[in-house]
Design a protein around this motif. Sequence first.
Motif, mmCIF file in Angstrom:
data_model
loop_
_atom_site.group_PDB
_atom_site.id
_atom_site.type_symbol
_atom_site.label_atom_id
_atom_site.label_comp_id
_atom_site.label_asym_id
_atom_site.label_seq_id
_atom_site.Cartn_x
_atom_site.Cartn_y
_atom_site.Cartn_z
ATOM 1 N N THR A 40 0.863 -1.050 0.156
ATOM 2 C CA THR A 40 -0.129 0.016 0.100
ATOM 3 C C THR A 40 0.846 1.140 0.075
ATOM 4 O O THR A 40 0.694 2.172 -0.814
ATOM 5 C CB THR A 40 -1.039 -0.047 1.267
ATOM 6 O OG1 THR A 40 -1.744 -1.256 1.051
ATOM 7 C CG2 THR A 40 -1.613 1.242 1.364
ATOM 8 N N ASN A 41 1.740 1.263 0.958
ATOM 9 C CA ASN A 41 2.713 2.242 0.967
ATOM 10 C C ASN A 41 3.547 2.604 -0.419
ATOM 11 O O ASN A 41 3.834 3.813 -0.644
ATOM 12 C CB ASN A 41 3.783 2.414 2.103
ATOM 13 C CG ASN A 41 2.612 2.422 3.518
ATOM 14 O OD1 ASN A 41 1.866 3.018 3.606
ATOM 15 N ND2 ASN A 41 3.306 1.928 4.645
ATOM 16 N N LEU A 42 3.940 1.362 -1.086
ATOM 17 C CA LEU A 42 4.670 1.476 -2.101
ATOM 18 C C LEU A 42 4.046 2.111 -3.062
ATOM 19 O O LEU A 42 4.532 3.057 -4.039
ATOM 20 C CB LEU A 42 5.286 -0.117 -2.736
ATOM 21 C CG LEU A 42 5.983 0.148 -3.848
ATOM 22 C CD1 LEU A 42 7.239 0.894 -3.898
ATOM 23 C CD2 LEU A 42 6.483 -1.680 -4.089
ATOM 24 N N ASN A 43 2.777 1.657 -3.163
ATOM 25 C CA ASN A 43 2.155 2.069 -4.525
ATOM 26 C C ASN A 43 1.714 3.648 -4.426
ATOM 27 O O ASN A 43 1.859 4.539 -5.302
ATOM 28 C CB ASN A 43 0.700 1.451 -4.420
ATOM 29 C CG ASN A 43 0.820 -0.050 -5.014
ATOM 30 O OD1 ASN A 43 1.790 -0.315 -5.949
ATOM 31 N ND2 ASN A 43 -0.078 -0.965 -4.579
ATOM 32 N N LYS A 44 1.792 4.000 -3.119
ATOM 33 C CA LYS A 44 1.300 5.555 -2.905
ATOM 34 C C LYS A 44 2.417 6.414 -3.137
ATOM 35 O O LYS A 44 2.302 7.281 -3.735
ATOM 36 C CB LYS A 44 0.951 5.621 -1.399
ATOM 37 C CG LYS A 44 0.595 7.138 -1.122
ATOM 38 C CD LYS A 44 0.309 7.140 0.419
ATOM 39 C CE LYS A 44 0.049 8.720 0.860
ATOM 40 N NZ LYS A 44 -0.324 8.727 2.286
ATOM 41 N N ALA A 45 3.620 5.848 -2.814
ATOM 42 C CA ALA A 45 5.144 6.297 -3.036
ATOM 43 C C ALA A 45 5.307 6.572 -4.704
ATOM 44 O O ALA A 45 5.666 7.560 -5.071
ATOM 45 C CB ALA A 45 6.218 5.993 -2.406
ATOM 46 N N LEU A 46 4.902 5.338 -5.148
ATOM 47 C CA LEU A 46 5.330 5.626 -6.576
ATOM 48 C C LEU A 46 4.035 6.572 -7.334
ATOM 49 O O LEU A 46 4.745 7.286 -8.283
ATOM 50 C CB LEU A 46 4.948 3.953 -7.236
ATOM 51 C CG LEU A 46 6.336 2.744 -6.863
ATOM 52 C CD1 LEU A 46 5.631 1.514 -7.210
ATOM 53 C CD2 LEU A 46 7.300 3.354 -7.510
ATOM 54 N N GLU A 47 2.936 6.568 -7.042
ATOM 55 C CA GLU A 47 2.031 7.189 -7.503
ATOM 56 C C GLU A 47 2.536 8.897 -7.403
ATOM 57 O O GLU A 47 2.478 9.691 -8.222
ATOM 58 C CB GLU A 47 0.666 7.199 -7.357
ATOM 59 C CG GLU A 47 -0.350 7.917 -7.839
ATOM 60 C CD GLU A 47 -1.855 7.837 -7.214
ATOM 61 O OE1 GLU A 47 -2.759 8.265 -7.655
ATOM 62 O OE2 GLU A 47 -1.837 6.765 -6.182
ATOM 63 N N THR A 48 2.859 9.057 -5.939
ATOM 64 C CA THR A 48 3.287 10.503 -5.726
ATOM 65 C C THR A 48 4.352 10.940 -6.369
ATOM 66 O O THR A 48 4.519 12.156 -7.130
ATOM 67 C CB THR A 48 3.464 10.537 -4.460
ATOM 68 O OG1 THR A 48 2.211 10.210 -3.548
ATOM 69 C CG2 THR A 48 3.802 12.114 -3.992
ATOM 70 N N SER A 49 5.451 10.094 -6.810
ATOM 71 C CA SER A 49 6.563 10.441 -7.439
ATOM 72 C C SER A 49 6.335 10.410 -8.943
ATOM 73 O O SER A 49 6.799 11.341 -9.369
ATOM 74 C CB SER A 49 7.581 9.347 -7.187
ATOM 75 O OG SER A 49 8.725 9.255 -8.091
#
Length: 214
Positions: A40-49
């Motif tokens: 969940t946190n990986l997907n959020k960080a990838l999307e934000t990036s």
Amino acid sequence: MAGPTYKLPKLPYAYDALEPSISKQIMELHHSKHHQTYITNLNKALETSATALSQGKLQDSAAQLSAIRFNGGGHINHSLFWENLAPSSSPDAKSDAAPKLLAAITSTWGSLDKFKEVFAAALLGIQGSGWGWLVKEAVTGQLRIVTLANQEAVVVGDTPIFGVDMWEHAYYLQYLNGKAAYVENIWKVINWKTAEARYTGAREDAFKVLKANM
């Protein structure tokens, strides 16, 4: 701008299949809660990036690198970990399922028992949280034991053969502070068939579980 999205891989066995080495309670929490949180946190960080890059905001994209490294490492490590475990009753959990790997281990450490002794010492020597891995070196093809802090992952050159999670969430509910007992019992559920495939196959094949769960 949409980036890649990862999802929780299904386990190749039931939550209670690794008992008594690893309890059903630990497996369910570890897989469905801890691993899912990393994803969940990986997907959020990838999307934000990705969004920041699309807007020309390199500084905001770069601010996500730490989260991507930590949570991405957590996803990679756990995805590999689940596949390098098997029920103790399975033929895959017997070392003779890995004849070529076993020969290389014997050549390197003298015997399987000696290797287990050295590997266990490395695992128990980890300070705080981390992982221990048996890897095949990229250039030499030799076997080596490595320990990595927190959620650092085997992502540069070497091929991960099998790993052991030494975070407390992997054992504490069952073993409390008895890390040595956890390490001793993990050998009963190592998937030697998977280890053999990783040792003899291409490095990219070891990570195919990641592509299969996007």
